[in-house]
Scaffold this motif. Structure first.
Motif, PDB file in Angstrom:
ATOM      1  N   SER A 244      87.612  85.653  22.450  1.00 19.80           N
ATOM      2  CA  SER A 244      86.436  85.914  21.633  1.00 19.80           C
ATOM      3  C   SER A 244      86.777  86.813  20.453  1.00 19.80           C
ATOM      4  O   SER A 244      87.838  87.467  20.434  1.00 19.80           O
ATOM      5  CB  SER A 244      85.356  86.588  22.479  1.00 19.80           C
TER       6      SER A 244
ATOM      7  N   THR B  35      87.853  89.490  24.259  1.00 19.42           N
ATOM      8  CA  THR B  35      87.781  89.137  25.678  1.00 19.42           C
ATOM      9  C   THR B  35      88.262  87.700  25.879  1.00 19.42           C
ATOM     10  O   THR B  35      88.278  86.894  24.946  1.00 19.42           O
ATOM     11  CB  THR B  35      86.355  89.291  26.218  1.00 19.42           C
TER      12      THR B  35
ATOM     13  N   TRP C 298      87.839  84.096  27.579  1.00 17.18           N
ATOM     14  CA  TRP C 298      86.879  83.176  28.189  1.00 17.18           C
ATOM     15  C   TRP C 298      87.636  82.060  28.888  1.00 17.18           C
ATOM     16  O   TRP C 298      88.589  81.500  28.337  1.00 17.18           O
ATOM     17  CB  TRP C 298      85.921  82.638  27.137  1.00 17.18           C
TER      18      TRP C 298
ATOM     19  N   LEU D 148      82.197  79.110  34.050  1.00 15.06           N
ATOM     20  CA  LEU D 148      82.628  79.706  32.792  1.00 15.06           C
ATOM     21  C   LEU D 148      82.619  81.211  32.976  1.00 15.06           C
ATOM     22  O   LEU D 148      81.597  81.795  33.341  1.00 15.06           O
ATOM     23  CB  LEU D 148      81.688  79.310  31.650  1.00 15.06           C
TER      24      LEU D 148
ATOM     25  N   GLU E  26      83.972  85.269  31.623  1.00 14.46           N
ATOM     26  CA  GLU E  26      84.504  86.166  30.614  1.00 14.46           C
ATOM     27  C   GLU E  26      85.321  87.230  31.330  1.00 14.46           C
ATOM     28  O   GLU E  26      84.817  87.876  32.258  1.00 14.46           O
ATOM     29  CB  GLU E  26      83.387  86.814  29.803  1.00 14.46           C
TER      30      GLU E  26
ATOM     31  N   LEU F   2      87.039  74.923  25.063  1.00 15.66           N
ATOM     32  CA  LEU F   2      86.310  76.103  24.610  1.00 15.66           C
ATOM     33  C   LEU F   2      86.778  76.466  23.201  1.00 15.66           C
ATOM     34  O   LEU F   2      87.982  76.426  22.919  1.00 15.66           O
ATOM     35  CB  LEU F   2      86.560  77.297  25.535  1.00 15.66           C
TER      36      LEU F   2
ATOM     37  N   LEU G 283      79.996  80.279  21.063  1.00 20.92           N
ATOM     38  CA  LEU G 283      81.017  79.644  21.881  1.00 20.92           C
ATOM     39  C   LEU G 283      80.605  78.201  22.146  1.00 20.92           C
ATOM     40  O   LEU G 283      79.538  77.945  22.710  1.00 20.92           O
ATOM     41  CB  LEU G 283      81.196  80.391  23.202  1.00 20.92           C
TER      42      LEU G 283
ATOM     43  N   PRO H 161      76.978  84.326  23.316  1.00 18.92           N
ATOM     44  CA  PRO H 161      77.373  85.369  24.261  1.00 18.92           C
ATOM     45  C   PRO H 161      76.538  86.639  24.145  1.00 18.92           C
ATOM     46  O   PRO H 161      76.416  87.400  25.106  1.00 18.92           O
ATOM     47  CB  PRO H 161      78.837  85.644  23.891  1.00 18.92           C
TER      48      PRO H 161
END
Length: 330
Positions: free
Chosen positions: A215, A219, A221, A228, A230, A253, A261, A274
């Motif tokens: 991200s 982070t 993903w 899914l 994180e 993704l 996302l 998110p």
């Protein structure tokens, strides 16, 4: 679901060194390879998309490799790779396109569209994922481990066959420059300098990791067979499990420049915010609901590879249109 899309977030082929990799599992039998590749002329799946430094889009399909103008959709060139399934694409630091196929690795000059190097001395010639690290080196994920290659010399620098989870399905580079590998048994973090394993995350919902994305906040993903997630990209700790997509197989993704996302699944393409932890839209009218690859913010569009061909999504309306040159007739 109503969505305000506008306001929402060479000439001579060089063969690499033939020296054998460390001894491991025998390659796929030739008969099995032949059976798996039969009928590719009728297979429209688009397994890999890559935007190049000129702004053009490379389309890796099971019908071959092509470069298109993402603004108009016009085909600019095709690369002669007959009857080869393409599993991954990546661009190196000087703009060469690396093509991971189910029959090895190839390097393509983006200006001439000529294959300028090949490598068949991998742990397995079935390439599933590709990534360029901060140093400019190429990581190649196969169904039997990882290989580190120097893109300039074409030399295999390191082979990591004893990879927990065996198959390197997906690759991502974290903010520290370390490599995360999605495998059949979770996640493995690899030091890109030494190729040593730093960490392993195996106790995650869905177990098999099929897609990874980092991200804008850094982070990690993770898309699995039914979830899914994180994760903290340093520790591997799970920060979030997105209930809105529970029980869907996540296959692709990608973050767009607004921070949304895009989630490709075996049952549709979703847009997820998110910041509010909500799915804010699903894209209709794609060639297939089985999503394989994504390229957002390319020619002001989101390009989508599916099991039945290529499509693009308007970022202003959220509507999809098939690219008829890569799609079974509708």
């Amino acid at each position: 679901m109503g969505v305000n899309w506008r306001s929402a977030i060479a000439q001579n082929t060089v063969i690499y060194s033939p020296s054998a990799p460390p001894r491991g599992i025998d390659p796929l039998p030739q008969e099995r390879n032949r059976q798996e590749l039969q009928g590719l002329t009728n297979d429209y799946r688009v397994g890999a998309l890559q935007r190049d430094i000129d702004g053009n889009l490379w389309v890796g399909s099971w019908l071959g490799l092509a470069r298109i103008d993402p603004n108009t959709g016009n085909i600019l060139s095709r690369v002669s790779l007959p009857n080869i399934a393409i599993g991954g694409l990546v661009q190196d630091r000087v703009g060469r396109i690396w093509v991971g196929t189910y029959e090895g690795l190839r390097r393509v000059d983006r200006q001439t569209s000529q294959v300028t190097a090949e490598n068949f001395s991998l742990p397995s010639n079935r390439v599933l994922s590709l990534l360029i690290d901060r140093r400019g080196y190429l990581w190649v994920g196969t169904d039997r481990g990882l290989v580190l290659i120097s893109p300039d010399q074409g030399l295999r620098m390191t082979t990591l066959q004893q990879l927990p989870g065996v198959s390197a399905n997906a690759l991502a580079l974290d903010p520290e420059g370390q490599l995360w590998v999605g495998t059949l048994e979770g996640l493995v973090r690899v030091n890109t300098a030494s190729a040593f394993i730093l960490d392993r995350v195996g106790n995650i919902p869905g177990t098999t990791v099929q897609a990874l994305a980092v991200s804008p906040q850094g982070t990690l993903w993770v898309g699995t067979l039914n979830s899914l997630l994180e994760l903290d990209a340093t520790t591997g700790a799970i920060l979030r499990n997105v209930e809105a997509v529970a029980e869907r197989q996540i296959s692709a993704l990608a973050f767009d420049q607004l921070g949304s996302l895009w989630i490709g699944t075996d049952n549709g393409l979703l847009r997820y915010d998110p910041r509010v932890n909500q799915v804010v839209g699903q894209v209709p009218d794609l060639p297939s609901n089985r999503i394989l690859s994504l390229s957002p913010d390319t020619g002001n569009k989101l390009w989508v590879g599916t099991s039945e061909g290529l499509a693009w999504v308007s970022m202003s309306t959220g509507r999809a249109r098939a690219h008829l040159a890569f799609t079974r007739s509708h």
